[in-house]
Each structure stands twice: as structure tokens, then as C-alpha cells.
Design a protein around this motif. Structure first.
Motif, PDB file in Angstrom:
ATOM      1  N   ILE A   1      38.648  43.726  48.150  1.00  0.00           N
ATOM      2  CA  ILE A   1      39.097  42.646  49.036  1.00  0.00           C
ATOM      3  C   ILE A   1      38.821  43.016  50.490  1.00  0.00           C
ATOM      4  CG2 ILE A   1      41.137  41.410  49.872  1.00  0.00           C
ATOM      5  CD1 ILE A   1      42.225  41.605  46.985  1.00  0.00           C
ATOM      6  N   GLY A   2      39.105  44.266  50.840  1.00  0.00           N
ATOM      7  CA  GLY A   2      38.858  44.711  52.214  1.00  0.00           C
ATOM      8  C   GLY A   2      37.386  44.659  52.580  1.00  0.00           C
ATOM      9  N   GLY A   3      36.513  45.147  51.692  1.00  0.00           N
ATOM     10  CA  GLY A   3      35.087  45.119  51.977  1.00  0.00           C
ATOM     11  C   GLY A   3      34.552  43.709  52.123  1.00  0.00           C
ATOM     12  N   PHE A   4      34.985  42.825  51.246  1.00  0.00           N
ATOM     13  CA  PHE A   4      34.552  41.434  51.309  1.00  0.00           C
ATOM     14  C   PHE A   4      35.010  40.763  52.597  1.00  0.00           C
ATOM     15  CE2 PHE A   4      34.926  36.906  50.239  1.00  0.00           C
ATOM     16  CZ  PHE A   4      33.642  36.660  49.766  1.00  0.00           C
TER      17      PHE A   4
ATOM     18  N   SER B   1      34.457  52.487  45.768  1.00  0.00           N
ATOM     19  CA  SER B   1      33.873  51.637  44.719  1.00  0.00           C
ATOM     20  C   SER B   1      34.264  50.179  44.945  1.00  0.00           C
ATOM     21  CB  SER B   1      34.348  52.074  43.339  1.00  0.00           C
ATOM     22  OG  SER B   1      33.903  53.360  43.053  1.00  0.00           O
ATOM     23  N   GLY B   2      35.514  49.965  45.257  1.00  0.00           N
ATOM     24  CA  GLY B   2      35.957  48.608  45.546  1.00  0.00           C
ATOM     25  C   GLY B   2      35.281  48.030  46.774  1.00  0.00           C
ATOM     26  N   ALA B   3      35.168  48.853  47.824  1.00  0.00           N
ATOM     27  CA  ALA B   3      34.511  48.381  49.045  1.00  0.00           C
ATOM     28  C   ALA B   3      33.048  48.057  48.778  1.00  0.00           C
ATOM     29  CB  ALA B   3      34.641  49.436  50.144  1.00  0.00           C
ATOM     30  N   ALA B   4      32.375  48.910  48.007  1.00  0.00           N
ATOM     31  CA  ALA B   4      30.971  48.645  47.678  1.00  0.00           C
ATOM     32  C   ALA B   4      30.835  47.385  46.838  1.00  0.00           C
ATOM     33  CB  ALA B   4      30.375  49.840  46.937  1.00  0.00           C
ATOM     34  N   ALA B   5      31.764  47.178  45.923  1.00  0.00           N
ATOM     35  CA  ALA B   5      31.731  45.959  45.115  1.00  0.00           C
ATOM     36  C   ALA B   5      31.971  44.725  45.990  1.00  0.00           C
ATOM     37  CB  ALA B   5      32.765  46.036  43.999  1.00  0.00           C
TER      38      ALA B   5
ATOM     39  N   LEU C   1      31.312  44.456  49.235  1.00  0.00           N
ATOM     40  CA  LEU C   1      30.113  44.256  50.042  1.00  0.00           C
ATOM     41  C   LEU C   1      29.000  43.631  49.202  1.00  0.00           C
ATOM     42  CD1 LEU C   1      29.936  47.658  51.992  1.00  0.00           C
ATOM     43  CD2 LEU C   1      30.783  45.480  52.834  1.00  0.00           C
ATOM     44  N   LEU C   2      28.879  44.076  47.963  1.00  0.00           N
ATOM     45  CA  LEU C   2      27.842  43.557  47.074  1.00  0.00           C
ATOM     46  C   LEU C   2      28.092  42.091  46.720  1.00  0.00           C
ATOM     47  CD1 LEU C   2      25.298  44.374  45.516  1.00  0.00           C
ATOM     48  CD2 LEU C   2      26.777  45.005  43.627  1.00  0.00           C
ATOM     49  N   VAL C   3      29.342  41.747  46.455  1.00  0.00           N
ATOM     50  CA  VAL C   3      29.668  40.348  46.140  1.00  0.00           C
ATOM     51  C   VAL C   3      29.373  39.462  47.346  1.00  0.00           C
ATOM     52  CG1 VAL C   3      31.599  38.772  45.697  1.00  0.00           C
ATOM     53  CG2 VAL C   3      31.327  40.840  44.335  1.00  0.00           C
ATOM     54  N   GLU C   4      29.733  39.926  48.535  1.00  0.00           N
ATOM     55  CA  GLU C   4      29.468  39.136  49.735  1.00  0.00           C
ATOM     56  C   GLU C   4      27.964  38.984  49.946  1.00  0.00           C
ATOM     57  OE1 GLU C   4      28.688  37.806  53.629  1.00  0.00           O
ATOM     58  OE2 GLU C   4      28.148  39.819  52.968  1.00  0.00           O
ATOM     59  N   LEU C   5      27.217  40.021  49.632  1.00  0.00           N
ATOM     60  CA  LEU C   5      25.764  39.953  49.761  1.00  0.00           C
ATOM     61  C   LEU C   5      25.165  38.963  48.767  1.00  0.00           C
ATOM     62  CD1 LEU C   5      23.166  41.245  51.044  1.00  0.00           C
ATOM     63  CD2 LEU C   5      23.178  42.785  49.096  1.00  0.00           C
TER      64      LEU C   5
ATOM     65  N   SER D   1      16.309  42.410  49.796  1.00  0.00           N
ATOM     66  CA  SER D   1      16.339  43.262  48.599  1.00  0.00           C
ATOM     67  C   SER D   1      16.713  44.699  48.957  1.00  0.00           C
ATOM     68  CB  SER D   1      14.993  43.223  47.886  1.00  0.00           C
ATOM     69  OG  SER D   1      13.979  43.758  48.713  1.00  0.00           O
ATOM     70  N   GLU D   2      16.338  45.164  50.158  1.00  0.00           N
ATOM     71  CA  GLU D   2      16.698  46.531  50.554  1.00  0.00           C
ATOM     72  C   GLU D   2      18.217  46.668  50.680  1.00  0.00           C
ATOM     73  OE1 GLU D   2      16.190  49.764  54.157  1.00  0.00           O
ATOM     74  OE2 GLU D   2      15.060  47.895  54.247  1.00  0.00           O
ATOM     75  N   ALA D   3      18.849  45.653  51.216  1.00  0.00           N
ATOM     76  CA  ALA D   3      20.307  45.694  51.329  1.00  0.00           C
ATOM     77  C   ALA D   3      20.956  45.746  49.955  1.00  0.00           C
ATOM     78  CB  ALA D   3      20.807  44.475  52.105  1.00  0.00           C
ATOM     79  N   LEU D   4      20.384  45.021  49.002  1.00  0.00           N
ATOM     80  CA  LEU D   4      20.913  45.041  47.641  1.00  0.00           C
ATOM     81  C   LEU D   4      20.818  46.438  47.045  1.00  0.00           C
ATOM     82  CD1 LEU D   4      21.945  43.420  45.174  1.00  0.00           C
ATOM     83  CD2 LEU D   4      19.554  43.148  44.535  1.00  0.00           C
ATOM     84  N   TRP D   5      19.686  47.102  47.217  1.00  0.00           N
ATOM     85  CA  TRP D   5      19.525  48.463  46.682  1.00  0.00           C
ATOM     86  C   TRP D   5      20.464  49.449  47.354  1.00  0.00           C
ATOM     87  CZ3 TRP D   5      17.744  48.853  42.179  1.00  0.00           C
ATOM     88  CH2 TRP D   5      16.750  47.995  41.715  1.00  0.00           C
ATOM     89  N   ARG D   6      20.687  49.277  48.655  1.00  0.00           N
ATOM     90  CA  ARG D   6      21.622  50.164  49.361  1.00  0.00           C
ATOM     91  C   ARG D   6      23.046  49.988  48.849  1.00  0.00           C
ATOM     92  NH1 ARG D   6      20.161  50.389  55.750  1.00  0.00           N
ATOM     93  NH2 ARG D   6      18.025  51.137  55.539  1.00  0.00           N
ATOM     94  N   MET D   7      23.444  48.744  48.646  1.00  0.00           N
ATOM     95  CA  MET D   7      24.799  48.474  48.135  1.00  0.00           C
ATOM     96  C   MET D   7      24.964  49.021  46.717  1.00  0.00           C
ATOM     97  SD  MET D   7      26.372  46.609  50.512  1.00  0.00           S
ATOM     98  CE  MET D   7      25.935  45.587  51.890  1.00  0.00           C
ATOM     99  N   LEU D   8      23.935  48.835  45.886  1.00  0.00           N
ATOM    100  CA  LEU D   8      24.006  49.353  44.524  1.00  0.00           C
ATOM    101  C   LEU D   8      24.061  50.877  44.510  1.00  0.00           C
ATOM    102  CD1 LEU D   8      21.559  47.006  42.605  1.00  0.00           C
ATOM    103  CD2 LEU D   8      24.029  47.172  42.342  1.00  0.00           C
ATOM    104  N   ALA D   9      23.309  51.519  45.403  1.00  0.00           N
ATOM    105  CA  ALA D   9      23.346  52.981  45.484  1.00  0.00           C
ATOM    106  C   ALA D   9      24.729  53.463  45.896  1.00  0.00           C
ATOM    107  CB  ALA D   9      22.292  53.478  46.480  1.00  0.00           C
ATOM    108  N   MET D  10      25.346  52.768  46.849  1.00  0.00           N
ATOM    109  CA  MET D  10      26.699  53.141  47.269  1.00  0.00           C
ATOM    110  C   MET D  10      27.694  52.923  46.131  1.00  0.00           C
ATOM    111  SD  MET D  10      29.018  51.612  50.320  1.00  0.00           S
ATOM    112  CE  MET D  10      30.746  52.008  50.426  1.00  0.00           C
ATOM    113  N   LEU D  11      27.545  51.834  45.400  1.00  0.00           N
ATOM    114  CA  LEU D  11      28.453  51.547  44.291  1.00  0.00           C
ATOM    115  C   LEU D  11      28.342  52.616  43.205  1.00  0.00           C
ATOM    116  CD1 LEU D  11      30.498  49.623  42.983  1.00  0.00           C
ATOM    117  CD2 LEU D  11      28.570  48.386  42.007  1.00  0.00           C
ATOM    118  N   VAL D  12      27.139  52.959  42.813  1.00  0.00           N
ATOM    119  CA  VAL D  12      26.941  53.965  41.769  1.00  0.00           C
ATOM    120  C   VAL D  12      27.458  55.331  42.228  1.00  0.00           C
ATOM    121  CG1 VAL D  12      25.170  55.250  40.505  1.00  0.00           C
ATOM    122  CG2 VAL D  12      25.031  52.771  40.671  1.00  0.00           C
TER     123      VAL D  12
END
Length: 135
Positions: free
Chosen positions: A18-21, A94-98, A100-104, A112-123
């Protein structure tokens, strides 16, 4: 010290999401540049996960191995505190990365680069969470 409860991990993950979003939405609403985690953050998080597990291995071997040895209580306490901190931080990240990813993903246009960065942070943050729970 008690085991890390699943409820704590879930609550921290939801708070982080929620905070990341909301931070991303607020930054966009006020015209600021949105958060975009670097790949070095993911690399650092993976290294932290490796170090946490590596620090816990001697204690595991001393208590569960074929030859039982005495464990330094101060070292064991430090490792347990570090593991709990990693579990909590991993859940928040993990929650913050999720979030950020949902907002993206709800944006009409995304890079697409932003998507890969967010996924890397999430993993990587999930790896820190798992390492904290294992250690």
C-alpha cells in the motif's frame, strides 16, 4: 526468541504494498519523478540474503549435525536478530516492490526497463525474506 509469525510477514507485506503504491501515485500527482529501483539494489539484496544464510550455517551444523558442539550464545543471538530483521525488511521491501509494480502495470504507458527493474527488486526482496525465515 520466538519464530517469525506468518501474520507479521503478511501485515508488513501489505503495508509495504500500500505504501509503495501510494508513494508512486503521490509522486506522479505532484509532478515529481517516480521511484525506479536500480539493478544494484537487487544485487545488494541478494548478497544480504547470502550473508544471512552463511552466518546461520555454523549454528545449524553445531545444533543439528552429527557432532554436537557448543554454540556461542552471543553469536547465535546476533544471527537470530539479524534473521528476524531480514525477514521483516524483506516483507516490507517485497510489498513495496509489489506496490510499485502494480502501479507500473496500471499505467497506460510503461517502459520495459522499468518493469525489469521492479521485477528484479521483487525477486531479490523475496529472497531476503526467505533467507530471514530460513536462518
Amino acid at each position: 526468541m520466538t519464530r517469525t509469525k506468518a501474520s507479521l510477514v503478511i501485515v508488513l507485506t501489505v503495508i509495504g504494498a500500500i505504501g509503495g503504491f501510494l508513494v508512486q501515485l503521490a509522486l506522479g500527482a505532484f509532478g515529481f519523478q517516480k521511484l525506479l529501483p536500480e539493478f544494484t539494489l537487487a544485487i545488494t539484496l541478494v548478497l544480504i540474503a547470502i550473508v544471512v544464510v552463511a552466518l546461520a550455517v555454523p549454528i545449524r551444523r553445531a545444533t543439528r549435525g552429527p557432532v554436537r558442539r557448543r554454540v556461542d550464545p552471543f553469536y547465535a543471538t546476533r544471527v537470530v536478530v539479524l534473521a528476524k530483521a531480514c525477514a521483516a525488511a524483506g516483507a516490507l521491501l517485497s510489498g513495496a516492490a509489489a506496490g510499485l509494480l502494480v502501479e507500473l502495470l496500471v499505467r497506460p504507458v510503461s517502459a520495459s526497463e522499468a518493469l525489469w527493474r521492479m521485477l528484479a527488486m521483487l525477486v531479490a526482496s523475496v529472497l531476503v525474506l526467505i533467507a530471514g525465515l530460513i536462518a
